[in-house]
Design a protein around this motif. Structure first.
Motif, PDB file in Angstrom:
ATOM      1  N   ARG A  19     -22.081 -47.012  43.327  1.00  0.00           N
ATOM      2  CA  ARG A  19     -22.784 -45.920  43.670  1.00  0.00           C
ATOM      3  C   ARG A  19     -23.522 -46.288  44.660  1.00  0.00           C
ATOM      4  NH1 ARG A  19     -26.970 -42.877  39.772  1.00  0.00           N
ATOM      5  NH2 ARG A  19     -28.509 -44.491  40.254  1.00  0.00           N
ATOM      6  N   LEU A  20     -23.401 -45.545  45.771  1.00  0.00           N
ATOM      7  CA  LEU A  20     -24.514 -45.816  46.944  1.00  0.00           C
ATOM      8  C   LEU A  20     -25.596 -44.673  46.835  1.00  0.00           C
ATOM      9  CD1 LEU A  20     -21.776 -45.983  49.844  1.00  0.00           C
ATOM     10  CD2 LEU A  20     -22.641 -47.827  48.222  1.00  0.00           C
ATOM     11  N   SER A  21     -26.827 -45.106  47.385  1.00  0.00           N
ATOM     12  CA  SER A  21     -27.990 -44.040  47.650  1.00  0.00           C
ATOM     13  C   SER A  21     -28.451 -43.756  48.834  1.00  0.00           C
ATOM     14  CB  SER A  21     -29.017 -44.971  46.861  1.00  0.00           C
ATOM     15  OG  SER A  21     -28.895 -45.004  45.302  1.00  0.00           O
ATOM     16  N   CYS A  22     -28.841 -42.667  49.191  1.00  0.00           N
ATOM     17  CA  CYS A  22     -29.104 -42.316  50.391  1.00  0.00           C
ATOM     18  C   CYS A  22     -30.765 -41.714  50.029  1.00  0.00           C
ATOM     19  CB  CYS A  22     -28.463 -41.377  51.207  1.00  0.00           C
ATOM     20  SG  CYS A  22     -28.915 -40.560  52.736  1.00  0.00           S
ATOM     21  N   VAL A  23     -31.703 -42.139  50.659  1.00  0.00           N
ATOM     22  CA  VAL A  23     -33.075 -41.713  50.427  1.00  0.00           C
ATOM     23  C   VAL A  23     -33.561 -41.139  51.612  1.00  0.00           C
ATOM     24  CG1 VAL A  23     -35.281 -42.365  49.354  1.00  0.00           C
ATOM     25  CG2 VAL A  23     -33.141 -43.364  48.393  1.00  0.00           C
ATOM     26  N   ALA A  24     -34.111 -40.255  51.554  1.00  0.00           N
ATOM     27  CA  ALA A  24     -34.935 -39.316  52.642  1.00  0.00           C
ATOM     28  C   ALA A  24     -36.309 -39.657  52.490  1.00  0.00           C
ATOM     29  CB  ALA A  24     -34.646 -37.784  52.667  1.00  0.00           C
ATOM     30  N   SER A  25     -37.050 -39.973  53.785  1.00  0.00           N
ATOM     31  CA  SER A  25     -38.576 -39.951  53.641  1.00  0.00           C
ATOM     32  C   SER A  25     -38.827 -39.623  54.973  1.00  0.00           C
ATOM     33  CB  SER A  25     -38.769 -41.604  53.558  1.00  0.00           C
ATOM     34  OG  SER A  25     -38.412 -42.277  54.573  1.00  0.00           O
ATOM     35  N   GLY A  26     -40.321 -39.298  55.030  1.00  0.00           N
ATOM     36  CA  GLY A  26     -40.768 -38.877  56.245  1.00  0.00           C
ATOM     37  C   GLY A  26     -40.995 -37.343  55.926  1.00  0.00           C
ATOM     38  N   SER A  27     -41.670 -36.935  57.210  1.00  0.00           N
ATOM     39  CA  SER A  27     -42.053 -35.521  57.082  1.00  0.00           C
ATOM     40  C   SER A  27     -41.141 -34.725  58.021  1.00  0.00           C
ATOM     41  CB  SER A  27     -43.385 -35.110  57.503  1.00  0.00           C
ATOM     42  OG  SER A  27     -43.737 -35.688  58.774  1.00  0.00           O
ATOM     43  N   GLY A  28     -41.023 -33.586  58.283  1.00  0.00           N
ATOM     44  CA  GLY A  28     -40.182 -32.788  59.237  1.00  0.00           C
ATOM     45  C   GLY A  28     -39.488 -31.710  58.234  1.00  0.00           C
ATOM     46  N   GLU A  29     -38.732 -31.191  59.271  1.00  0.00           N
ATOM     47  CA  GLU A  29     -37.668 -30.015  58.544  1.00  0.00           C
ATOM     48  C   GLU A  29     -36.707 -30.579  57.721  1.00  0.00           C
ATOM     49  OE1 GLU A  29     -35.953 -27.675  61.395  1.00  0.00           O
ATOM     50  OE2 GLU A  29     -34.819 -26.275  60.335  1.00  0.00           O
ATOM     51  N   ARG A  30     -36.499 -30.037  56.735  1.00  0.00           N
ATOM     52  CA  ARG A  30     -35.339 -30.533  55.761  1.00  0.00           C
ATOM     53  C   ARG A  30     -34.100 -30.357  56.390  1.00  0.00           C
ATOM     54  NH1 ARG A  30     -35.543 -27.692  50.153  1.00  0.00           N
ATOM     55  NH2 ARG A  30     -33.895 -29.172  49.980  1.00  0.00           N
ATOM     56  N   PHE A  31     -33.222 -31.101  55.888  1.00  0.00           N
ATOM     57  CA  PHE A  31     -31.851 -31.207  56.469  1.00  0.00           C
ATOM     58  C   PHE A  31     -30.970 -30.024  55.623  1.00  0.00           C
ATOM     59  CE2 PHE A  31     -31.728 -34.334  59.284  1.00  0.00           C
ATOM     60  CZ  PHE A  31     -32.157 -35.619  58.677  1.00  0.00           C
ATOM     61  N   ASP A  32     -30.112 -29.241  56.229  1.00  0.00           N
ATOM     62  CA  ASP A  32     -29.296 -28.498  55.569  1.00  0.00           C
ATOM     63  C   ASP A  32     -28.236 -28.989  54.770  1.00  0.00           C
ATOM     64  OD1 ASP A  32     -29.696 -26.617  58.565  1.00  0.00           O
ATOM     65  OD2 ASP A  32     -30.541 -26.291  56.634  1.00  0.00           O
ATOM     66  N   ALA A  33     -27.977 -30.230  55.203  1.00  0.00           N
ATOM     67  CA  ALA A  33     -27.031 -30.961  54.243  1.00  0.00           C
ATOM     68  C   ALA A  33     -27.111 -32.248  54.726  1.00  0.00           C
ATOM     69  CB  ALA A  33     -25.443 -30.627  54.936  1.00  0.00           C
ATOM     70  N   VAL A  34     -26.899 -33.221  53.520  1.00  0.00           N
ATOM     71  CA  VAL A  34     -26.776 -34.706  53.827  1.00  0.00           C
ATOM     72  C   VAL A  34     -25.162 -35.114  53.737  1.00  0.00           C
ATOM     73  CG1 VAL A  34     -27.706 -36.919  53.031  1.00  0.00           C
ATOM     74  CG2 VAL A  34     -29.049 -35.007  53.191  1.00  0.00           C
ATOM     75  N   GLY A  35     -24.928 -35.773  54.571  1.00  0.00           N
ATOM     76  CA  GLY A  35     -23.460 -36.345  54.363  1.00  0.00           C
ATOM     77  C   GLY A  35     -23.351 -37.779  54.345  1.00  0.00           C
ATOM     78  N   TRP A  36     -22.398 -38.226  53.916  1.00  0.00           N
ATOM     79  CA  TRP A  36     -21.757 -39.804  53.887  1.00  0.00           C
ATOM     80  C   TRP A  36     -20.844 -40.173  55.054  1.00  0.00           C
ATOM     81  CZ3 TRP A  36     -24.244 -44.014  51.923  1.00  0.00           C
ATOM     82  CH2 TRP A  36     -25.324 -44.007  51.061  1.00  0.00           C
ATOM     83  N   PHE A  37     -20.935 -40.978  55.982  1.00  0.00           N
ATOM     84  CA  PHE A  37     -19.895 -41.440  56.760  1.00  0.00           C
ATOM     85  C   PHE A  37     -19.418 -42.822  56.327  1.00  0.00           C
ATOM     86  CE2 PHE A  37     -19.893 -37.911  59.656  1.00  0.00           C
ATOM     87  CZ  PHE A  37     -20.984 -37.112  59.092  1.00  0.00           C
ATOM     88  N   ARG A  38     -18.262 -43.382  57.035  1.00  0.00           N
ATOM     89  CA  ARG A  38     -18.043 -44.756  56.784  1.00  0.00           C
ATOM     90  C   ARG A  38     -17.273 -45.522  58.139  1.00  0.00           C
ATOM     91  NH1 ARG A  38     -13.208 -44.875  51.867  1.00  0.00           N
ATOM     92  NH2 ARG A  38     -11.678 -43.762  53.231  1.00  0.00           N
ATOM     93  N   GLN A  39     -17.411 -46.560  58.169  1.00  0.00           N
ATOM     94  CA  GLN A  39     -16.819 -47.317  59.533  1.00  0.00           C
ATOM     95  C   GLN A  39     -16.283 -48.455  58.900  1.00  0.00           C
ATOM     96  OE1 GLN A  39     -19.063 -47.835  62.792  1.00  0.00           O
ATOM     97  NE2 GLN A  39     -17.319 -47.758  64.210  1.00  0.00           N
ATOM     98  N   ALA A  40     -14.830 -48.840  58.944  1.00  0.00           N
ATOM     99  CA  ALA A  40     -14.031 -49.757  58.628  1.00  0.00           C
ATOM    100  C   ALA A  40     -14.120 -50.673  59.913  1.00  0.00           C
ATOM    101  CB  ALA A  40     -12.990 -49.815  58.040  1.00  0.00           C
ATOM    102  N   ALA A  41     -14.000 -51.943  59.701  1.00  0.00           N
ATOM    103  CA  ALA A  41     -13.754 -52.941  60.881  1.00  0.00           C
ATOM    104  C   ALA A  41     -12.829 -52.494  61.897  1.00  0.00           C
ATOM    105  CB  ALA A  41     -13.591 -54.488  60.577  1.00  0.00           C
ATOM    106  N   GLY A  42     -12.818 -52.414  63.060  1.00  0.00           N
ATOM    107  CA  GLY A  42     -12.124 -51.992  63.966  1.00  0.00           C
ATOM    108  C   GLY A  42     -11.804 -50.532  64.015  1.00  0.00           C
ATOM    109  N   LYS A  43     -12.513 -49.938  63.501  1.00  0.00           N
ATOM    110  CA  LYS A  43     -11.926 -48.395  63.158  1.00  0.00           C
ATOM    111  C   LYS A  43     -13.074 -47.586  63.386  1.00  0.00           C
ATOM    112  CE  LYS A  43      -8.236 -48.626  59.978  1.00  0.00           C
ATOM    113  NZ  LYS A  43      -7.571 -48.065  58.965  1.00  0.00           N
ATOM    114  N   GLU A  44     -12.928 -46.352  63.870  1.00  0.00           N
ATOM    115  CA  GLU A  44     -14.058 -45.374  64.213  1.00  0.00           C
ATOM    116  C   GLU A  44     -14.637 -45.074  62.861  1.00  0.00           C
ATOM    117  OE1 GLU A  44     -12.402 -43.240  68.069  1.00  0.00           O
ATOM    118  OE2 GLU A  44     -12.567 -41.992  66.464  1.00  0.00           O
ATOM    119  N   ARG A  45     -15.913 -44.386  63.042  1.00  0.00           N
ATOM    120  CA  ARG A  45     -16.573 -43.735  61.915  1.00  0.00           C
ATOM    121  C   ARG A  45     -16.065 -42.444  61.545  1.00  0.00           C
ATOM    122  NH1 ARG A  45     -22.698 -45.315  61.863  1.00  0.00           N
ATOM    123  NH2 ARG A  45     -21.951 -45.820  63.984  1.00  0.00           N
ATOM    124  N   GLU A  46     -15.726 -42.290  60.325  1.00  0.00           N
ATOM    125  CA  GLU A  46     -15.262 -41.149  59.741  1.00  0.00           C
ATOM    126  C   GLU A  46     -16.353 -40.452  58.659  1.00  0.00           C
ATOM    127  OE1 GLU A  46     -11.476 -41.862  57.781  1.00  0.00           O
ATOM    128  OE2 GLU A  46     -12.270 -43.384  56.243  1.00  0.00           O
TER     129      GLU A  46
END
Length: 118
Positions: A19-46
């Motif tokens: 299980r991976l976690s993504c924690v938001a901090s700081g002030s500012g306008e909230r995101f409309d969405a939060v997403g996960w991306f990944r990048q394997a060695a030698g490949k583009e981020r997807e």
């Protein structure tokens, strides 16, 4: 400015879960969405998955049925990526990002590394 920090990566055996976690901090306008991306060695981020402010989720077809994205019920600033039945192709560095309107920020953090052992 809102910052996102990823954690939870590590070594997982093929067929296992992580299980991976993504924690938001700081002030500012909230995101409309939060997403996960990944990048394997030698490949583009997807793109992997996203959760929208209204709770709607979208999971990329390549991981659908194995990965789930959710928000912490106790802390709305935290988004999880539950990985199950992990396969070697899931290895890579995982990043989270925020989306406002139709645009991802592409303001990448350090990411969290996932290694799959066979």
């Amino acid at each position: 400015q809102v910052q996102l920090v990823e954690s939870g990566g590590g070594v997982v055996q093929a067929g296992g879960s992580l299980r991976l976690s993504c924690v938001a901090s700081g002030s500012g306008e909230r995101f409309d969405a939060v997403g996960w991306f990944r990048q394997a060695a030698g490949k583009e981020r997807e793109f992997v998955a996203a959760i929208y402010r209204d709770g709607h989720t979208y999971v990329e077809e390549s991981v659908r049925g194995r990965f789930t994205i959710s928000r912490d019920d106790n802390n709305k600033n935290t988004v999880f990526l539950q990985m199950t039945n992990v396969i070697p192709e899931d290895a890579g560095k995982y990043y989270c990002d925020g989306k406002r309107d139709i645009r991802w920020s592409f303001n990448w953090g350090q990411g969290t590394q996932v290694t799959v052992s066979s």
